[in-house]
Design an enzyme around this catalytic site. Structure first.
Site, PDB file in Angstrom:
ATOM      1  N   LEU A   3     -49.950  34.540  13.982  1.00  0.00           N
ATOM      2  CA  LEU A   3     -48.891  33.540  14.070  1.00  0.00           C
ATOM      3  C   LEU A   3     -47.593  34.028  13.439  1.00  0.00           C
ATOM      4  O   LEU A   3     -46.500  33.760  13.954  1.00  0.00           O
ATOM      5  CB  LEU A   3     -49.335  32.242  13.395  1.00  0.00           C
ATOM      6  N   ASP A  30     -47.710  40.225  -1.915  1.00  0.00           N
ATOM      7  CA  ASP A  30     -49.063  39.681  -2.030  1.00  0.00           C
ATOM      8  C   ASP A  30     -48.900  38.308  -2.656  1.00  0.00           C
ATOM      9  O   ASP A  30     -48.554  38.196  -3.842  1.00  0.00           O
ATOM     10  CB  ASP A  30     -49.925  40.587  -2.907  1.00  0.00           C
ATOM     11  N   ASN A  62     -46.577  31.254   5.775  1.00  0.00           N
ATOM     12  CA  ASN A  62     -47.584  31.410   6.809  1.00  0.00           C
ATOM     13  C   ASN A  62     -48.865  32.078   6.314  1.00  0.00           C
ATOM     14  O   ASN A  62     -49.931  31.871   6.887  1.00  0.00           O
ATOM     15  CB  ASN A  62     -46.999  32.231   7.966  1.00  0.00           C
ATOM     16  N   TYR A  78     -61.569  25.725   3.381  1.00  0.00           N
ATOM     17  CA  TYR A  78     -60.353  25.871   4.176  1.00  0.00           C
ATOM     18  C   TYR A  78     -59.690  24.516   4.420  1.00  0.00           C
ATOM     19  O   TYR A  78     -58.482  24.356   4.229  1.00  0.00           O
ATOM     20  CB  TYR A  78     -60.677  26.543   5.511  1.00  0.00           C
ATOM     21  N   LYS A 110     -55.935  23.141   3.151  1.00  0.00           N
ATOM     22  CA  LYS A 110     -54.856  22.726   4.041  1.00  0.00           C
ATOM     23  C   LYS A 110     -54.453  21.270   3.801  1.00  0.00           C
ATOM     24  O   LYS A 110     -53.291  20.895   4.013  1.00  0.00           O
ATOM     25  CB  LYS A 110     -55.264  22.949   5.502  1.00  0.00           C
ATOM     26  N   THR A 114     -55.751  34.191  17.011  1.00  0.00           N
ATOM     27  CA  THR A 114     -54.803  34.979  16.219  1.00  0.00           C
ATOM     28  C   THR A 114     -55.370  36.316  15.767  1.00  0.00           C
ATOM     29  O   THR A 114     -54.737  37.026  15.000  1.00  0.00           O
ATOM     30  CB  THR A 114     -54.363  34.189  14.970  1.00  0.00           C
TER      31      THR A 114
END
Length: 231
Positions: free
Chosen positions: A13, A53, A80, A156, A160, A189
């Site tokens: 992305l 990083d 991102n 995850y 988010k 991706t």
């Protein structure tokens, strides 16, 4: 010329967003922790590269200082960089697994945002785009008609969801900056997300849209390529 910095810009992305925004006239800096991959991607795209990083405070500071020396400001920051962290069953999730995912997906955004705010404040129309996910949306994961409801990714998804609240609180606290979260959707991706149903172009539609809003654009919103989605 609009100066844009994209973390995790060497692939997926981030790479596609850099390509599309460059075509729209932005001066692009892509960030990557791998110097080899970052330089290769930057050369392919015809953009600038900054080693960063997001899990390392000094690395983020150095990246901000480098852009400060070269540009003096940035107009758009696209947070991102992110990792999936695997899809272990909830009973197998440990604090170490959670920390590893949050260190990139959440604390990484905090580190980058904190150190790049001075550069954004030197812009006439500063914008931040936080790349989130529908898997972090309570409305999406609780809706049986949505694909997100079929995925159980504790680390995850919760990272988010945290990105969503970061976005809202940053937007409330810094009204002079347009700050929004976006959900790319299920996108192919690369190796880590190889089962996506969307193309990279479709997956970056919301990113590009929010990276190109004007001074009167929205702030504190959560959108995908079709528009507003539930938190």
């Amino acid at each position: 010329m609009t100066v844009t910095f994209i973390t995790g810009g060497n692939t997926g992305l981030g790479y596609e967003s850099a390509k599309r925004l460059k075509e729209l006239g932005h001066k692009i800096y892509i960030g990557s922790r791998s110097e080899e991959k970052g330089i290769k991607a930057a050369k392919e795209l015809g953009v600038e590269y900054i080693v960063i990083d997001v899990t390392n405070e000094n690395s983020v500071i150095n990246a901000a200082n480098e852009i400060k020396q070269k540009e003096g400001h940035i107009d758009v920051l696209i947070n991102n960089a992110g990792i999936p962290g695997g899809y272990q069953a909830p009973k197998d999730i440990t604090s170490d697994i959670m920390y590893n995912v949050f260190n990139t997906n959440v604390f990484g955004i905090v580190r980058v945002t904190h150190h790049f705010i001075p550069l954004l404040q030197n812009s006439k129309h500063p914008v931040i785009v936080n790349v989130s996910s529908g898997l972090g949306s309570f409305g999406q994961v609780l809706n049986p008609e949505k694909i997100e409801s079929k995925v159980n990714a504790l680390a995850y998804s919760s990272s988010k969801a945290a990105v969503s609240m970061l976005t809202v609180q940053y937007a409330k606290g810094m009204p002079n900056i347009r700050i929004n979260a976006v959900d790319p959707g299920s996108t192919k991706t690369g190796e880590q997300f190889k089962h996506g149903t969307q193309t990279l172009q479709e997956g970056t539609d919301a990113i590009v849209k929010m990276a190109t809003i004007g001074k009167d654009g929205p702030t504190g919103t959560f959108t995908n390529r079709d528009g507003i989605i539930p938190w």
